[in-house]
Design a protein around this motif. Sequence first.
Motif, mmCIF file in Angstrom:
data_model
loop_
_atom_site.group_PDB
_atom_site.id
_atom_site.type_symbol
_atom_site.label_atom_id
_atom_site.label_comp_id
_atom_site.label_asym_id
_atom_site.label_seq_id
_atom_site.Cartn_x
_atom_site.Cartn_y
_atom_site.Cartn_z
ATOM 1 N N ARG A 31 -25.408 -77.476 8.524
ATOM 2 C CA ARG A 31 -24.524 -76.357 8.184
ATOM 3 C C ARG A 31 -23.663 -75.972 9.387
ATOM 4 N NH1 ARG A 31 -25.473 -71.790 4.875
ATOM 5 N NH2 ARG A 31 -26.617 -73.203 3.515
ATOM 6 N N HIS A 32 -24.260 -75.937 10.578
ATOM 7 C CA HIS A 32 -23.495 -75.610 11.783
ATOM 8 C C HIS A 32 -22.399 -76.646 12.024
ATOM 9 C CE1 HIS A 32 -26.876 -72.910 12.576
ATOM 10 N NE2 HIS A 32 -26.145 -72.328 13.499
ATOM 11 N N LYS A 33 -22.744 -77.922 11.863
ATOM 12 C CA LYS A 33 -21.753 -78.985 12.069
ATOM 13 C C LYS A 33 -20.613 -78.864 11.065
ATOM 14 C CE LYS A 33 -20.176 -83.038 13.537
ATOM 15 N NZ LYS A 33 -19.143 -83.337 12.529
ATOM 16 N N MET A 34 -20.948 -78.600 9.812
ATOM 17 C CA MET A 34 -19.917 -78.462 8.782
ATOM 18 C C MET A 34 -19.039 -77.244 9.036
ATOM 19 S SD MET A 34 -22.281 -79.467 5.500
ATOM 20 C CE MET A 34 -21.016 -79.165 4.279
ATOM 21 N N GLN A 35 -19.657 -76.137 9.457
ATOM 22 C CA GLN A 35 -18.877 -74.937 9.755
ATOM 23 C C GLN A 35 -17.917 -75.181 10.912
ATOM 24 O OE1 GLN A 35 -18.703 -71.171 8.564
ATOM 25 N NE2 GLN A 35 -16.932 -72.193 9.454
ATOM 26 N N MET A 36 -18.392 -75.878 11.939
ATOM 27 C CA MET A 36 -17.523 -76.207 13.057
ATOM 28 C C MET A 36 -16.354 -77.083 12.605
ATOM 29 S SD MET A 36 -18.477 -78.149 16.635
ATOM 30 C CE MET A 36 -18.505 -79.770 15.862
ATOM 31 N N ASP A 37 -16.650 -78.085 11.781
ATOM 32 C CA ASP A 37 -15.604 -78.976 11.274
ATOM 33 C C ASP A 37 -14.574 -78.214 10.460
ATOM 34 O OD1 ASP A 37 -16.826 -81.138 12.460
ATOM 35 O OD2 ASP A 37 -17.786 -81.860 10.625
ATOM 36 N N PHE A 134 -15.406 -64.565 19.162
ATOM 37 C CA PHE A 134 -16.049 -64.256 17.887
ATOM 38 C C PHE A 134 -17.394 -64.972 17.808
ATOM 39 C CE2 PHE A 134 -11.475 -64.234 17.304
ATOM 40 C CZ PHE A 134 -11.234 -63.069 16.598
ATOM 41 N N TRP A 135 -18.299 -64.382 17.026
ATOM 42 C CA TRP A 135 -19.505 -65.125 16.673
ATOM 43 C C TRP A 135 -19.757 -64.978 15.182
ATOM 44 C CZ3 TRP A 135 -21.514 -60.990 20.222
ATOM 45 C CH2 TRP A 135 -22.079 -59.915 19.538
ATOM 46 N N PHE A 136 -20.506 -65.966 14.645
ATOM 47 C CA PHE A 136 -20.786 -66.007 13.203
ATOM 48 C C PHE A 136 -22.059 -66.800 12.981
ATOM 49 C CE2 PHE A 136 -20.329 -68.314 9.105
ATOM 50 C CZ PHE A 136 -20.262 -67.225 8.235
ATOM 51 N N ASP A 137 -22.919 -66.271 12.108
ATOM 52 C CA ASP A 137 -24.157 -66.966 11.758
ATOM 53 C C ASP A 137 -23.968 -67.639 10.401
ATOM 54 O OD1 ASP A 137 -26.690 -67.813 11.016
ATOM 55 O OD2 ASP A 137 -27.698 -66.045 11.838
ATOM 56 N N PRO A 138 -23.930 -68.972 10.338
ATOM 57 C CA PRO A 138 -23.706 -69.669 9.062
ATOM 58 C C PRO A 138 -24.769 -69.392 8.011
ATOM 59 C CG PRO A 138 -23.348 -71.158 10.912
ATOM 60 C CD PRO A 138 -23.978 -69.913 11.474
ATOM 61 N N TYR A 181 -17.545 -76.356 0.336
ATOM 62 C CA TYR A 181 -16.952 -77.230 1.347
ATOM 63 C C TYR A 181 -17.897 -78.403 1.552
ATOM 64 C CZ TYR A 181 -15.311 -78.904 5.912
ATOM 65 O OH TYR A 181 -14.851 -79.681 6.940
ATOM 66 N N LYS A 182 -17.368 -79.604 1.309
ATOM 67 C CA LYS A 182 -18.164 -80.834 1.421
ATOM 68 C C LYS A 182 -19.438 -80.756 0.596
ATOM 69 C CE LYS A 182 -16.410 -82.291 5.926
ATOM 70 N NZ LYS A 182 -16.741 -82.700 7.316
ATOM 71 N N GLY A 183 -19.310 -80.153 -0.585
ATOM 72 C CA GLY A 183 -20.416 -80.098 -1.523
ATOM 73 C C GLY A 183 -21.408 -78.988 -1.302
ATOM 74 N N VAL A 184 -21.197 -78.138 -0.312
ATOM 75 C CA VAL A 184 -22.105 -77.028 -0.036
ATOM 76 C C VAL A 184 -21.415 -75.715 -0.413
ATOM 77 C CG1 VAL A 184 -23.430 -75.788 1.705
ATOM 78 C CG2 VAL A 184 -23.268 -78.281 1.810
ATOM 79 N N ASP A 185 -22.004 -75.014 -1.372
ATOM 80 C CA ASP A 185 -21.443 -73.750 -1.841
ATOM 81 C C ASP A 185 -22.149 -72.603 -1.125
ATOM 82 O OD1 ASP A 185 -20.306 -71.657 -3.178
ATOM 83 O OD2 ASP A 185 -20.610 -72.478 -5.182
ATOM 84 N N THR A 186 -21.425 -71.920 -0.253
ATOM 85 C CA THR A 186 -22.009 -70.818 0.512
ATOM 86 C C THR A 186 -20.875 -69.949 1.042
ATOM 87 O OG1 THR A 186 -23.569 -70.268 2.286
ATOM 88 C CG2 THR A 186 -22.040 -72.088 2.702
ATOM 89 N N THR A 187 -21.191 -69.057 1.948
ATOM 90 C CA THR A 187 -20.169 -68.233 2.587
ATOM 91 C C THR A 187 -19.782 -68.889 3.910
ATOM 92 O OG1 THR A 187 -21.033 -66.208 1.604
ATOM 93 C CG2 THR A 187 -19.599 -65.958 3.516
ATOM 94 N N TRP A 188 -18.529 -69.264 4.016
ATOM 95 C CA TRP A 188 -18.013 -69.942 5.203
ATOM 96 C C TRP A 188 -17.087 -69.015 5.983
ATOM 97 C CZ3 TRP A 188 -20.155 -74.596 6.058
ATOM 98 C CH2 TRP A 188 -20.639 -75.325 4.959
ATOM 99 N N LEU A 189 -17.004 -69.236 7.279
ATOM 100 C CA LEU A 189 -16.000 -68.564 8.104
ATOM 101 C C LEU A 189 -14.749 -69.421 8.101
ATOM 102 C CD1 LEU A 189 -15.616 -66.097 10.022
ATOM 103 C CD2 LEU A 189 -16.124 -67.664 11.917
#
Length: 264
Positions: A31-37, A134-138, A181-189
Motif C-alpha cells: 500500500r505504501h509503495k502504491m501510494q508513493m507511485d 505533509f504526512w499521511f497514513d495510508p 488505484y491498481k485494483g485497490v479500493d481505499t482512501t488515497w492521498l
Amino acid sequence: MSETIAAPDVTLPPTQAELPYDDGIPMESQRHKMQMDLLIDTFVTWLAEREDGYASGNMFVYFSLAQLKNQDFRGPDFFAVLGVPKVERRSWVVWEEGKGPDVVIELLSPKTAATDKNEKKLIYQNQMRVSDYFWFDPFNPDDWAGFSLEHGIYQPITPNAENQLVSQAVGLALLRWQGSYKGVDTTWLRWATLTGELLPTAEEKERQKADEAQQQAQQAQQRAERAESQLQQTAKNLLQSGMTVEQVANITGLSNSEIAALDI
C-alpha cells in the motif's frame, strides 16, 4: 630562479555519481509503495505541461556533508522541486542542484510515525528548509497533516472549505480520494488543482483522451446523421413542389436511387 608553488589541496564535495543511492530497505508495505507511485505519477503528469521540475520518492536527498557521516535517515517518500531541469537523477544533491525540495510528503507507518512527525519534521524545517511538509497514513487516512515554513518555523496548514491541504510552494492541493488505484479500493492521498480537479495518472490521462476521442466521433456521427436527414427532407420538399428526380439530384447532390428511395 623561479619557485614552483604547489596547488592548494582542495577536496571537492562528492557528486551524485559518487554518493550511495540505495540503502536496500524496502517500502513498509505494498500500500505504501502504491501510494508513493500515485503521488509521483500524477505529479509527473502535471509536470509534463511545464518545462521544468522534478519529482521522485524513496530517494536519498543529500543536503549537507555532515549527513554523509551520519546516514541516519532515508530519503522522503515523495518530494518535488520546481525551477530545475528535467533530467534523471540517482539522488538529489542540494549542493549540485542549488536548492532543496519545495515539498515533501512522508507516508506514516507504525515504525516510522514518531520519526516522521518529530525528527524528520525538524530536519525538513531546520536543515533542508522545505517549504511545505505533509504526512499521511495510508492505513489511517484521518492521520494526515500539512505544514508551511513561515519565518523558519513550520506552521500547520488549515484545510480549506473543500477539506484540502494546499501547498503554496507548488500551487496544488492534496486531498483524500476514495477510489480504486491498481485494483485497490481505499482512501488515497492525491494531488489536485486549486479548483479541486484531480491530477490524472498517465493511465487516466490516456483513458480521458480515448473517451474524448470517442465522444467527438459520436458527436461527428450525430451531426452527419442530422445533416443527412435535413438533406433528405429538402429533397422531399423539392419533389413535392413538382421538380423531377433529376432536378432534385442536381440541387441536393443525392443520387437518383437515393431520391427514389425517399418515402414521400
